[in-house]
Structures are given as structure tokens and as C-alpha cells.
Design an enzyme around this catalytic site. Structure first.
Site, PDB file in Angstrom:
ATOM      1  N   LYS A  52       0.843  -1.210   0.000  1.00 18.47           N
ATOM      2  CA  LYS A  52       0.000   0.000   0.000  1.00 18.47           C
ATOM      3  C   LYS A  52       0.877   1.260   0.000  1.00 18.47           C
ATOM      4  O   LYS A  52       0.630   2.200  -0.755  1.00 18.47           O
ATOM      5  CB  LYS A  52      -0.938  -0.004   1.218  1.00 18.47           C
ATOM      6  CG  LYS A  52      -2.053  -1.040   1.082  1.00 18.47           C
ATOM      7  CD  LYS A  52      -2.862  -1.259   2.346  1.00 18.47           C
ATOM      8  CE  LYS A  52      -3.791  -2.456   2.149  1.00 18.47           C
ATOM      9  NZ  LYS A  52      -4.575  -2.824   3.333  1.00 18.47           N
ATOM     10  N   GLN A  96      -5.104  -1.672   9.435  1.00 12.66           N
ATOM     11  CA  GLN A  96      -4.909  -2.987   8.835  1.00 12.66           C
ATOM     12  C   GLN A  96      -5.476  -4.069   9.753  1.00 12.66           C
ATOM     13  O   GLN A  96      -5.235  -4.080  10.957  1.00 12.66           O
ATOM     14  CB  GLN A  96      -3.408  -3.221   8.583  1.00 12.66           C
ATOM     15  CG  GLN A  96      -3.088  -4.470   7.787  1.00 12.66           C
ATOM     16  CD  GLN A  96      -3.634  -4.450   6.361  1.00 12.66           C
ATOM     17  OE1 GLN A  96      -3.775  -3.399   5.742  1.00 12.66           O
ATOM     18  NE2 GLN A  96      -3.962  -5.620   5.835  1.00 12.66           N
ATOM     19  N   ASP A 119     -11.264   2.152   3.254  1.00 13.26           N
ATOM     20  CA  ASP A 119     -11.535   0.707   3.188  1.00 13.26           C
ATOM     21  C   ASP A 119     -13.022   0.423   2.942  1.00 13.26           C
ATOM     22  O   ASP A 119     -13.389  -0.690   2.560  1.00 13.26           O
ATOM     23  CB  ASP A 119     -11.145   0.044   4.520  1.00 13.26           C
ATOM     24  CG  ASP A 119      -9.816  -0.680   4.448  1.00 13.26           C
ATOM     25  OD1 ASP A 119      -9.449  -1.140   3.349  1.00 13.26           O
ATOM     26  OD2 ASP A 119      -9.144  -0.782   5.493  1.00 13.26           O
TER      27      ASP A 119
END
Ligand code: GUN
Length: 290
Positions: A52, A96, A119
Site C-alpha cells: 500500500k 490494517q 476501506d
């Protein structure tokens, strides 16, 4: 059989984003900024987070990785999230997953400002997406849609079978493909761990598109699919010898496919590309650019 090359598609999408960002910078704006929180030392998460941050560099974004030890208390993590929510220089925030067991994942997701939730896991974004409204869409599911779009795979009116009902992949992709979206209007069957085997086989054997996200190597076998099927493999499983494989018995299933994603180099790359698209959207929202 043709490969749905996630690497090629992701590079093309990120290059488009980089061009837009260069234009914004020329007009005097700061770079888009993604912040990633990583708790503990979960090896797969380390590798996802690295990709990422690397992708931020390719897109011309600022990428910040904040690491915390797995002893961090939930309250401390919530406080950190509140700080980033209030920080005008961060457009998108990811925590995460998975998190250590003593931290309640839902509390953390719910604490992220929906306007920074790239997300797409916050109930506000998930709800908006489900209702067909503008929202940050969960990145893996959105990445799959972008991959189908890039290769001009027809989805409209097709029969799509999703295997796995996780909140991260199975549930959102089944909703997105059945919604009246650009890449949507499919007839979707969502199957899961409690689906009787015979029913699963009835469904997969007549599916035009099979999407599997169960985390079991070789789960989808040749006898489960029809000739000409499109297979999207979301699995990323590390075998004992270190080899990375998906949820599909690739060598045998590919013989029957019109299109199939490789692992690695398929959906994994698209998740990161979709996160970049979402971050750009958060940035554009912040600066009223759309
Ligand atoms: N862990 C596995 N996939 C994901 C994802 O898409 N987002 C986050 N935050 N964590 C993950």
C-alpha cells in the site's frame, strides 16, 4: 483461457491517478495523503501494508505508516484514530486487519471518520454502498469490479456465484454485483460455509462468473465449474514451502475458463489500486474537486 492480469490493470489505474495528482499539484494543491495503522507483527499484514505504501509512491501520494506494538490498548488506538480523524492533512485512513484479540475490531472500524474510511468498512459507507449511494466501496470488491471492467467482461444479466460471506469480500461483492451499478446488474448467489455441498455444486456448475474468497487452497476444482466460466480467485494462501496460492486449483480449473485471475498477480494487486481510487476520491471531496 485468458489471464485477468491484475498487475497490468492496477498499473494502468495507478498511472491515471498519478496524472490527475500531478495536475492538482501544478495548481498548487498538496498531495493526497493516506495513513495506514499497523498493530503488531502479523507477517501477511506487513506485506500488504508495504505494498500500500509503495503504491502511494507510484500514485504521487504521501503515505504514512504508523506502527504500534500488539500490547497497545483499545482506548489508546481509539485516541490515535480520533487524532487522525481531526487531522486536515490526512485524506484516507486504514487500520490494517486483523487486530490483536483484545481489541474489538468493530469498535475500531466504527471510530474511523466515514469521510476518511477508504476501506469502506464503516457502517455508514457499507450502508450507503448497499443502498446504491455514493460511498467508499470495500477495496477488494471494488478492485474486482475494476478488473472486470478493464477486460470488458460482461456482468449485466450474468449469473454470478460468490463463495464466502466475509464482510471484507464476499458480502460486499455480492451486493455490488447485484446493484444497479456500472459493473453490476448480475444475478448473484451468495454461498458460504453452511451451504450444503450439493446446493453449492448446483450453483457453481451453472455460474457464468465464480468468485471465491474462503482462504482454502484448491477449494474450487475443475468439476465445480462449467466450460467458459470466468473465475475470480481472491485467496492468498501461503503453503508450507512458502509458495503463495489462491483458493482455486488453478492448473486444472483454467482449462475450462474463458478468463481466470492468477495468484499472485490477480486480485491482490487490484485491492491496492482500488484503495488508491478511494483515497483520490477522499482528497477530491476535501478540496471540492468533483
Ligand atoms: N486485511 C485483509 N484485507 C484487508 C483490507 O482490505 N483492509 C484492511 N484494513 N485490512 C485487511
Amino acid at each position: 483461457m485468458k489471464l485477468l492480469d491484475g498487475k497490468k490493470c492496477a498499473e494502468s489505474l495507478v498511472a491515471d491517478i498519478a496524472r490527475k495528482v500531478a495536475g492538482y499539484e501544478e495548481s498548487g494543491l498538496r498531495k493526497p495523503h493516506m495513513t495506514v495503522i499497523l498493530v503488531g507483527e502479523h507477517a501477511p499484514s506487513e506485506s500488504y501494508v508495504k505494498s500500500k505504501i509503495r503504491s502511494c509512491e507510484s500514485a504521487g501520494f504521501e503515505g504514512t505508516l504508523l506502527r504500534f506494538p500488539d500490547t497497545i490498548k483499545e482506548a489508546e488506538l481509539l485516541e490515535k484514530i480520533r487524532e487522525i480523524n481531526a487531522d486536515q492533512t490526512t485524506d484516507g485512513l486504514i487500520v490494517q486487519l486483523p487486530l490483536p484479540r483484545h481489541i474489538n475490531q468493530q469498535h475500531i472500524i466504527n471510530a474511523i471518520d466515514p469521510e476518511k474510511d477508504i476501506d469502506g468498512f464503516h457502517p455508514t459507507n457499507f450502508g450507503r454502498m448497499t443502498l446504491g449511494q455514493k460511498a467508499f466501496r470495500p477495496a477488494t470488491a471494488y478492485g474486482i469490479c475494476k478488473l472486470l471492467q478493464f477486460y470488458e467482461i460482461p456482468v449485466w444479466g450474468k449469473h454470478c456465484v460468490v463463495i464466502g460471506r466475509s464482510n471484507i469480500v464476499g458480502k460486499p461483492i455480492s451486493i455490488m454485483l447485484s446493484n444497479d451499478f456500472d459493473i453490476g446488474n448480475a444475478t448473484v448467489t451468495l454461498t458460504h460455509i453452511e451451504t450444503p455441498r450439493e446446493l453449492l455444486l448446483d450453483e457453481t456448475r451453472r455460474a457464468d462468473i465464480v468468485i471465491v474468497a474462503v482462504g482454502i487452497p484448491g477449494f474450487v476444482t475443475e468439476d465445480m465449474v462449467k466450460e467458459g466460466v470466468v473465475v475470480i480467485d481472491v485467496g492468498i494462501n501461503r503453503l508450507e514451502d512458502g509458495k503463495i496460492v489462491g483458493d482455486v486449483d488453478f492448473e486444472n480449473v483454467k482449462k475450462k475458463c474463458s478468463w481466470i485471475t492468477p495468484v499472485p498477480g490477480g486480485v491482490g494487486r487490484m485491492t491496492v489500486a482500488a484503495l488508491m481510487i478511494n483515497t483520490l476520491m477522499a482528497y477530491q471531496n476535501n478540496f471540492d474537486l468533483v
